[in-house]
Scaffold this motif. Sequence first.
Motif, PDB file in Angstrom:
ATOM      1  N   THR A  59      -5.287   3.316  -2.048  1.00 11.19           N
ATOM      2  CA  THR A  59      -4.561   1.860  -1.589  1.00 11.19           C
ATOM      3  C   THR A  59      -5.501   1.130  -1.004  1.00 11.19           C
ATOM      4  OG1 THR A  59      -3.800   3.195   0.250  1.00 11.19           O
ATOM      5  CG2 THR A  59      -2.155   2.904  -1.505  1.00 11.19           C
TER       6      THR A  59
ATOM      7  N   ALA B  32       0.969  -1.193  -0.095  1.00 11.14           N
ATOM      8  CA  ALA B  32      -0.041   0.093  -0.007  1.00 11.14           C
ATOM      9  C   ALA B  32       1.002   1.320  -0.036  1.00 11.14           C
ATOM     10  CB  ALA B  32      -0.802  -0.023   1.270  1.00 11.14           C
TER      11      ALA B  32
ATOM     12  N   LYS C 184       2.482   1.684  -3.417  1.00 10.47           N
ATOM     13  CA  LYS C 184       1.245   2.105  -4.273  1.00 10.47           C
ATOM     14  C   LYS C 184       1.058   3.588  -4.120  1.00 10.47           C
ATOM     15  CE  LYS C 184      -3.184   1.891  -6.119  1.00 10.47           C
ATOM     16  NZ  LYS C 184      -4.689   1.106  -6.346  1.00 10.47           N
ATOM     17  N   ARG C 185       0.965   4.062  -2.866  1.00 14.19           N
ATOM     18  CA  ARG C 185       0.613   5.387  -2.565  1.00 14.19           C
ATOM     19  C   ARG C 185       1.655   6.293  -3.282  1.00 14.19           C
ATOM     20  NH1 ARG C 185       1.354   9.730   0.744  1.00 14.19           N
ATOM     21  NH2 ARG C 185      -0.351  10.762   1.860  1.00 14.19           N
TER      22      ARG C 185
END
Length: 238
Positions: free
Chosen positions: A134, A7, A10-11
């Motif tokens: 996310t 996460a 991805k962020r």
Amino acid sequence: MEAARGAADKRGYVQAMFADIAPRYDLLNHLLSFNIDRGWRRRAIAALGWERAPSGLYLDLCAGTLDVAVELARQRGFAGRVVGFDFAEAMLRAGRVKAAGQPVHGVAADALALPLGGASCEGAIVAFGVRNLTDLDAGLREVARVVRPGGRFVILEFSTPPSAVVRAVYGFYSNRMLPFIGGLISGNRGAYRYLPESIARFPSAVELSDRMRAAGFTDVRWEPLTFGTVAIHVGTRG
Ligand SMILES: C[S@@+](CC[C@H](N)C(=O)[O-])C[C@H]1O[C@@H](n2cnc3c(N)ncnc32)[C@H](O)[C@@H]1O
């Protein structure tokens, strides 16, 4: 632990990607969608029901270059304020000129942790944003927290067309042409490869509706646009 790192990755990736393409974002949006995106945003705004509380506070989440926020503020009879939240400051900066003289404020913040109290706005809208979160369910719950009961939440997002023929044509366009043209103009081909990949991973319209209900929205409905390549979801805060 793995999920938390995924996460965070991805962020960071999404934030850096939008910061990078910000100067060319509007041009490419209108070019790659043959300018149809303007009509999609107007349809989404029409679904927000702002006329019921025209002086209220409305949120444009994942606001980018503030297209939705500015279009909402320009509606005849609108007398409220729009706050556009985005975590890529470069996107907000790129939209600042459009917002000049309008009751629109761009604020750098994460859609998963909005700097607002509960039930503090009349409604919220997000265009082409939730796909990038996310944690989609956490994002939907965060919107449910800040929208007052009875207020609406509108999601405008890409969708998977039901027709196999349209899927094939659209697949060729988004997997081949889009990264090529987008890469050429923005200099970031990866960003325009991420787009079809993220669309393919995004839940179906039926599943998104279920997840909106689970987050606290009632009367959830959705409408496909342009052969089902895009959909507008609308829910009311219960
Ligand atoms: C595809 S753009 C859409 C921009 C705009 N809503 C539009 O209609 O053109 C997605 C935007 O979402 C923002 N974004 C993605 N995840 C976010 C998050 N967790 N919090 C705030 N903004 C986010 C990105 O920075 C980017 O500006």
